[in-house]
Design an enzyme around this catalytic site. Structure first.
Site, PDB file in Angstrom:
ATOM      1  N   GLU A 157      38.988   2.850 -29.344  1.00 10.49           N
ATOM      2  CA  GLU A 157      39.012   3.141 -27.906  1.00 10.49           C
ATOM      3  C   GLU A 157      38.517   4.553 -27.557  1.00 10.49           C
ATOM      4  O   GLU A 157      39.115   5.218 -26.713  1.00 10.49           O
ATOM      5  CB  GLU A 157      40.437   2.960 -27.358  1.00 10.49           C
TER       6      GLU A 157
HETATM    7  C1  TNX Z   1      45.658  -0.745 -28.199  1.00  9.00           C
HETATM    8  S1  TNX Z   1      45.206  -1.350 -31.039  1.00  9.00           S
HETATM    9  C2  TNX Z   1      45.595   0.413 -28.943  1.00  9.00           C
HETATM   10  C3  TNX Z   1      46.732   1.347 -28.925  1.00  9.00           C
HETATM   11  C4  TNX Z   1      47.801   0.894 -27.985  1.00  9.00           C
HETATM   12  C5  TNX Z   1      47.998  -0.582 -28.105  1.00  9.00           C
HETATM   13  C6  TNX Z   1      49.125  -1.132 -27.293  1.00  9.00           C
HETATM   14  C7  TNX Z   1      44.431  -0.092 -30.924  1.00  9.00           C
HETATM   15  C8  TNX Z   1      43.547   0.157 -32.014  1.00  9.00           C
HETATM   16  N1  TNX Z   1      44.598   0.678 -29.837  1.00  9.00           N
HETATM   17  O1  TNX Z   1      46.289   2.637 -28.606  1.00  9.00           O
HETATM   18  O2  TNX Z   1      48.973   1.573 -28.316  1.00  9.00           O
HETATM   19  O3  TNX Z   1      46.816  -1.232 -27.715  1.00  9.00           O
HETATM   20  O4  TNX Z   1      49.355  -2.476 -27.567  1.00  9.00           O
END
Ligand code: TNX
Length: 515
Positions: free
Chosen positions: A332
């Site tokens: 992300e």
């Molecule tokens: C996605 S899974 C994220 C996290 C969040 C999570 C909450 C991932 C690689 N990144 O930063 O905490 O969703 O479900």
């Protein structure tokens, strides 16, 4: 008259047989509540009597002695009986539990492989390595019920038979997010104890995110001093000193669990960006962040000093970590341009390799040119997992809609999120690692891992509530062969397994699906 009597007598004897069958169930090793279910279970028709007269016998070897003591303590805690531990084979005992290694004439087996032969007088546990003996002890403890409080003396009949066991996947993990909310080392140890029961062998710690930096890096003290000073909701946060971290590693090692540390980058870095202004392209320190948005922060990926910082942090973390993996996040990074992100991840893979470790990253890292020999952790984008394999990476499976432990069980669950799915226990169990990513060769799968993100989870009771019983379902998917995975059978075994969780006071979710 005579024939009526005979008929009655006959009926009576049939009833006696039926009645005795009901009141004294036949012992059958195959039906014991073992989770995860072993690779091979062959039942015999007799039983082994566990009592205060049972002796634990270990060959004269320091590792086996430690394991013998561990077993002795586990049996004491569960049954109130302190069994004699014998290293010189002097104590005959009424029955014996024997821990031993294969002789030199037997070719070495996989480290987690074990055999358990349950005979009338002896339980023989044999493996090539201590790790295999440890996994076997977990199985044995599932064959030993808690002592009921009314009975003074504990005896229990364990059904005889043979277990030959080893895991389906080499990597079976859980991730704990200690960045969004911080959890003390004591809580992490409790989690480690529970993982050991499930035969899970990796604990991935998400040590840095926007809301907090949780691991002391001595040459950059502000990372923890400033970056570790808060958490989601504005609480006091916290961090592990190097000594705390070593203690967690040691505790995990004793249970044959490997710690995988993660420093998420180049996004999810606000805590570091608040501690050291020079990590920002504009040179201005960010404010600490206590919300739950994602994707707004980035390191200044092209800056030479920032790269030196990253190399130093990875090097220091690698020196503190005996396990083979360093997780670098990579998810992300919405405000890092792709043309900056790609070379950054390739360079970071180089830093991790230079530190003699293997890089793991969330599935987005497969965009980088150089992820060879790294591990791509599939959480959301199947095409990223496949691209990783094309670039000679392996895949760790964490499909969010099946294994994210922060997902709510259903719409009434008070904690958790539901962006990926509601995950009831049956849904957590009913999927196949081999087919979840269409087109992925099973040989490219390293294993499975269940992440527990902690935006909404604030203490150990809540960790346990979100993790159990789903983690048992995932543990079985990672360990057991497909032919032994059956939801109805899992449900039956779980019902008999529950007292183990109750005795440990695990705050698990009482799922209607398991009633
Ligand atoms: C996605 S899974 C994220 C996290 C969040 C999570 C909450 C991932 C690689 N990144 O930063 O905490 O969703 O479900």
């Amino acid at each position: 008259m005579h024939s009526t009597f005979k008929l009655l007598a006959c009926l009576f004897s049939i009833l006696t047989v039926l009645f005795s069958c009901q009141s004294e169930p036949a012992t059958n090793l195959r039906l014991e509540p073992l989770i995860p279910y072993p690779a091979v279970v062959i039942a015999d028709s007799s039983s082994f009597l566990l009592s205060s007269q049972t002796v634990i016998h270990v060959a004269n070897n320091p590792d086996l002695l430690v394991l013998g003591e561990y077993l002795q303590k586990a049996i004491l805690e569960k049954t109130g009986q302190e069994l004699l531990l014998d290293v010189n084979n002097e104590e005959a005992g009424q029955t014996r539990i024997v821990l031993r290694y294969w002789g030199a004439d037997i070719p070495k087996k996989e480290p987690e492989h074990y055999d358990m032969d349950i005979l009338e007088r002896d339980i023989l546990i044999t493996a090539s390595e201590a790790e295999g003996i440890f996994r076997a002890i977990q199985t044995l403890m599932q064959l030993i019920p808690e002592k009921s409080l009314e009975t003074e003396k504990y005896t229990h009949k364990i059904p005889t038979g043979t277990i030959r066991d080893q895991p389906q996947y080499a990597y079976r993990g859980m991730m704990l997010d200690v960045a969004r909310h911080f959890f003390e080392a004591e809580d992490v140890k409790r989690v480690i104890d529970l993982l050991a029961l499930c035969k899970i062998n990796y604990l991935h710690l998400h040590l840095a995110d926007d809301q907090g930096w949780r691991i002391e890096i001595k040459r950059y003290p502000l990372l923890t001093e400033i970056g570790g000073s808060t958490e989601v909701g504005g609480g006091p946060g916290g961090y592990y000193t190097e000594e705390d971290y070593q203690e967690i590693i040691r505790y995990a090692q004793e249970r044959f669990i490997t710690i995988v540390p993660e420093i998420d980058m180049p996004g999810h870095t606000n805590a570091a960006l608040a501690a050291y202004p020079e990590l920002n392209c504009d040179g201005v320190a960010r404010e600490l962040y206590t919300g739950t948005e994602v994707g707004f922060s980035t390191l200044c990926t092209n800056d030479f000093e920032v790269l030196a910082f990253v190399a130093n942090v990875i090097g220091d973390l690698a020196r503190m970590t005996p396990g083979p993996y360093i997780h670098i996040g990579g998810d992300e990074s919405h405000v890092t341009a792709l043309e900056d992100y790609k070379p950054f991840i390739s360079k970071v893979n180089g830093f991790v390799k230079k530190a003699d470790k293997t890089m793991i990253g969330w599935d987005e890292i497969s965009h980088a040119d150089y992820v060879s020999q790294a591990v791509v952790q599939y959480w959301r984008h199947a095409e990223n997992a496949l691209r990783g394999v094309e670039k000679r990476a392996k895949v760790l499976l964490s499909p969010a809609h099946k294994v994210y432990l922060d997902m709510q069980y259903d719409s009434t669950t008070e904690l958790g999120l539901h962006w990926a799915a509601y995950i009831e226990v049956d849904s957590a169990y009913l999927w196949n690692p081999e087919t979840i990513v269409e087109g992925l060769d099973p040989d490219d799968i390293l294993g499975i891992e269940s992440p527990l993100w902690s935006e909404t989870v604030t203490n150990i009771d809540e960790i346990e509530y979100m993790a159990f019983p789903r983690l048992l379902a995932h543990a079985e998917l990672g360990w057991s062969t497909p032919k032994h995975r059956n939801w109805e059978d899992f449900k039956r075994r779980f019902q008999a397994y529950q007292p183990h969780l109750d005795a440990l006071d695990v705050n698990y979710y009482r799922s209607p699906k398991l009633e």
